[in-house]
Design a protein around this motif. Sequence first.
Motif, PDB file in Angstrom:
ATOM      1  N   GLU A  33       0.852  -1.183   0.000  1.00 32.81           N
ATOM      2  CA  GLU A  33       0.000   0.000   0.000  1.00 32.81           C
ATOM      3  C   GLU A  33       0.893   1.241   0.000  1.00 32.81           C
ATOM      4  O   GLU A  33       1.861   1.314   0.748  1.00 32.81           O
ATOM      5  CB  GLU A  33      -0.880  -0.001   1.254  1.00 32.81           C
ATOM      6  CG  GLU A  33      -1.788   1.196   1.339  1.00 32.81           C
ATOM      7  CD  GLU A  33      -2.588   1.188   2.625  1.00 32.81           C
ATOM      8  OE1 GLU A  33      -3.098   2.269   2.977  1.00 32.81           O
ATOM      9  OE2 GLU A  33      -2.694   0.139   3.273  1.00 32.81           O
ATOM     10  N   MET A  34       0.600   2.183  -0.867  1.00 31.62           N
ATOM     11  CA  MET A  34       1.419   3.400  -0.994  1.00 31.62           C
ATOM     12  C   MET A  34       1.004   4.387   0.095  1.00 31.62           C
ATOM     13  O   MET A  34       0.017   5.101  -0.033  1.00 31.62           O
ATOM     14  CB  MET A  34       1.247   4.024  -2.378  1.00 31.62           C
ATOM     15  CG  MET A  34       2.163   5.192  -2.634  1.00 31.62           C
ATOM     16  SD  MET A  34       3.917   4.807  -2.551  1.00 31.62           S
ATOM     17  CE  MET A  34       4.114   3.819  -3.988  1.00 31.62           C
ATOM     18  N   THR A  35       1.771   4.391   1.164  1.00 31.69           N
ATOM     19  CA  THR A  35       1.533   5.326   2.258  1.00 31.69           C
ATOM     20  C   THR A  35       2.351   6.589   1.996  1.00 31.69           C
ATOM     21  O   THR A  35       3.303   6.567   1.208  1.00 31.69           O
ATOM     22  CB  THR A  35       1.956   4.709   3.598  1.00 31.69           C
ATOM     23  OG1 THR A  35       3.366   4.466   3.561  1.00 31.69           O
ATOM     24  CG2 THR A  35       1.219   3.403   3.862  1.00 31.69           C
ATOM     25  N   PRO A  36       2.002   7.693   2.628  1.00 33.23           N
ATOM     26  CA  PRO A  36       2.791   8.908   2.440  1.00 33.23           C
ATOM     27  C   PRO A  36       4.259   8.716   2.829  1.00 33.23           C
ATOM     28  O   PRO A  36       5.159   9.245   2.183  1.00 33.23           O
ATOM     29  CB  PRO A  36       2.111   9.925   3.359  1.00 33.23           C
ATOM     30  CG  PRO A  36       0.707   9.440   3.490  1.00 33.23           C
ATOM     31  CD  PRO A  36       0.790   7.943   3.407  1.00 33.23           C
ATOM     32  N   ARG A  37       4.500   7.914   3.869  1.00 33.52           N
ATOM     33  CA  ARG A  37       5.877   7.676   4.301  1.00 33.52           C
ATOM     34  C   ARG A  37       6.664   6.901   3.236  1.00 33.52           C
ATOM     35  O   ARG A  37       7.804   7.247   2.926  1.00 33.52           O
ATOM     36  CB  ARG A  37       5.864   6.906   5.616  1.00 33.52           C
ATOM     37  CG  ARG A  37       7.223   6.696   6.194  1.00 33.52           C
ATOM     38  CD  ARG A  37       7.130   6.029   7.535  1.00 33.52           C
ATOM     39  NE  ARG A  37       8.433   5.842   8.104  1.00 33.52           N
ATOM     40  CZ  ARG A  37       8.673   5.275   9.244  1.00 33.52           C
ATOM     41  NH1 ARG A  37       7.653   4.839   9.976  1.00 33.52           N
ATOM     42  NH2 ARG A  37       9.886   5.129   9.687  1.00 33.52           N
ATOM     43  N   LEU A  38       6.063   5.854   2.682  1.00 31.61           N
ATOM     44  CA  LEU A  38       6.722   5.066   1.635  1.00 31.61           C
ATOM     45  C   LEU A  38       6.958   5.912   0.390  1.00 31.61           C
ATOM     46  O   LEU A  38       8.018   5.832  -0.239  1.00 31.61           O
ATOM     47  CB  LEU A  38       5.888   3.829   1.298  1.00 31.61           C
ATOM     48  CG  LEU A  38       6.431   2.926   0.201  1.00 31.61           C
ATOM     49  CD1 LEU A  38       7.804   2.394   0.571  1.00 31.61           C
ATOM     50  CD2 LEU A  38       5.465   1.785  -0.068  1.00 31.61           C
ATOM     51  N   GLU A  39       6.002   6.726   0.035  1.00 30.76           N
ATOM     52  CA  GLU A  39       6.150   7.604  -1.123  1.00 30.76           C
ATOM     53  C   GLU A  39       7.315   8.577  -0.932  1.00 30.76           C
ATOM     54  O   GLU A  39       8.108   8.813  -1.844  1.00 30.76           O
ATOM     55  CB  GLU A  39       4.851   8.369  -1.371  1.00 30.76           C
ATOM     56  CG  GLU A  39       4.852   9.161  -2.645  1.00 30.76           C
ATOM     57  CD  GLU A  39       3.506   9.794  -2.934  1.00 30.76           C
ATOM     58  OE1 GLU A  39       3.421  10.544  -3.905  1.00 30.76           O
ATOM     59  OE2 GLU A  39       2.536   9.536  -2.188  1.00 30.76           O
ATOM     60  N   THR A  40       7.452   9.122   0.268  1.00 32.85           N
ATOM     61  CA  THR A  40       8.560  10.036   0.569  1.00 32.85           C
ATOM     62  C   THR A  40       9.900   9.329   0.440  1.00 32.85           C
ATOM     63  O   THR A  40      10.850   9.869  -0.126  1.00 32.85           O
ATOM     64  CB  THR A  40       8.398  10.614   1.986  1.00 32.85           C
ATOM     65  OG1 THR A  40       7.144  11.286   2.069  1.00 32.85           O
ATOM     66  CG2 THR A  40       9.516  11.573   2.319  1.00 32.85           C
ATOM     67  N   LEU A  42      10.620   6.666  -1.373  1.00 34.04           N
ATOM     68  CA  LEU A  42      10.896   6.346  -2.775  1.00 34.04           C
ATOM     69  C   LEU A  42      11.300   7.584  -3.574  1.00 34.04           C
ATOM     70  O   LEU A  42      12.171   7.512  -4.449  1.00 34.04           O
ATOM     71  CB  LEU A  42       9.677   5.676  -3.411  1.00 34.04           C
ATOM     72  CG  LEU A  42       9.363   4.277  -2.888  1.00 34.04           C
ATOM     73  CD1 LEU A  42       8.073   3.770  -3.497  1.00 34.04           C
ATOM     74  CD2 LEU A  42      10.509   3.323  -3.168  1.00 34.04           C
ATOM     75  N   LYS A  43      10.684   8.720  -3.268  1.00 32.88           N
ATOM     76  CA  LYS A  43      11.035   9.944  -3.991  1.00 32.88           C
ATOM     77  C   LYS A  43      12.445  10.420  -3.658  1.00 32.88           C
ATOM     78  O   LYS A  43      13.136  10.972  -4.495  1.00 32.88           O
ATOM     79  CB  LYS A  43      10.027  11.050  -3.680  1.00 32.88           C
ATOM     80  CG  LYS A  43       8.724  10.875  -4.406  1.00 32.88           C
ATOM     81  CD  LYS A  43       7.778  12.018  -4.122  1.00 32.88           C
ATOM     82  CE  LYS A  43       6.493  11.856  -4.885  1.00 32.88           C
ATOM     83  NZ  LYS A  43       5.549  12.938  -4.613  1.00 32.88           N
ATOM     84  N   SER A  44      12.862  10.197  -2.425  1.00 32.75           N
ATOM     85  CA  SER A  44      14.189  10.678  -2.029  1.00 32.75           C
ATOM     86  C   SER A  44      15.297   9.684  -2.353  1.00 32.75           C
ATOM     87  O   SER A  44      16.477  10.045  -2.328  1.00 32.75           O
ATOM     88  CB  SER A  44      14.200  10.993  -0.536  1.00 32.75           C
ATOM     89  OG  SER A  44      13.998   9.821   0.218  1.00 32.75           O
ATOM     90  N   MET A  45      14.961   8.459  -2.690  1.00 36.47           N
ATOM     91  CA  MET A  45      15.979   7.441  -2.914  1.00 36.47           C
ATOM     92  C   MET A  45      16.867   7.750  -4.115  1.00 36.47           C
ATOM     93  O   MET A  45      18.088   7.601  -4.043  1.00 36.47           O
ATOM     94  CB  MET A  45      15.338   6.071  -3.085  1.00 36.47           C
ATOM     95  CG  MET A  45      16.339   4.947  -3.006  1.00 36.47           C
ATOM     96  SD  MET A  45      15.581   3.342  -2.884  1.00 36.47           S
ATOM     97  CE  MET A  45      14.739   3.451  -1.334  1.00 36.47           C
ATOM     98  N   ALA A  46      16.307   8.190  -5.217  1.00 40.03           N
ATOM     99  CA  ALA A  46      17.112   8.482  -6.403  1.00 40.03           C
ATOM    100  C   ALA A  46      18.089   9.614  -6.115  1.00 40.03           C
ATOM    101  O   ALA A  46      19.261   9.549  -6.511  1.00 40.03           O
ATOM    102  CB  ALA A  46      16.204   8.846  -7.572  1.00 40.03           C
ATOM    103  N   SER A  47      17.640  10.620  -5.415  1.00 39.93           N
ATOM    104  CA  SER A  47      18.529  11.725  -5.050  1.00 39.93           C
ATOM    105  C   SER A  47      19.640  11.250  -4.129  1.00 39.93           C
ATOM    106  O   SER A  47      20.791  11.675  -4.264  1.00 39.93           O
ATOM    107  CB  SER A  47      17.739  12.837  -4.360  1.00 39.93           C
ATOM    108  OG  SER A  47      16.744  13.318  -5.214  1.00 39.93           O
TER     109      SER A  47
END
Length: 101
Positions: A33-40, A42-47
């Motif tokens: 389930e895409m929670t706000p915490r998981l989304e954050t 994943l977004k910061s991982m590439a950086s």
Amino acid sequence: MDASITGFLVIVLMGLVVYATRIAGSEFMSLFEMTPRLETVLKSMASSVLVAIVVSECARGSVRVSAAVLAAGVTMLVLKNPLFAMSSGVVTAAALSFMYG
């Protein structure tokens, strides 16, 4: 085997691996389930990966990379535009490579 054929096959193989990881990643992530915490995260991982690569080169004492990071950082602070910041870093690194090898 001819070097150009080998190069072509390596590029095709790399493309297939990238495609497979994209598909497998999408399928794997559909299990969660895409929670706000998981989304954050994943977004910061590439950086984070990019920063780790750049910082390791700066730590080795690479003047070219350090100058490129400095140029990108200053450009970002002044213009607040990531595209111009990345472009200034690339141009700085390319210019230093051209001038000093």
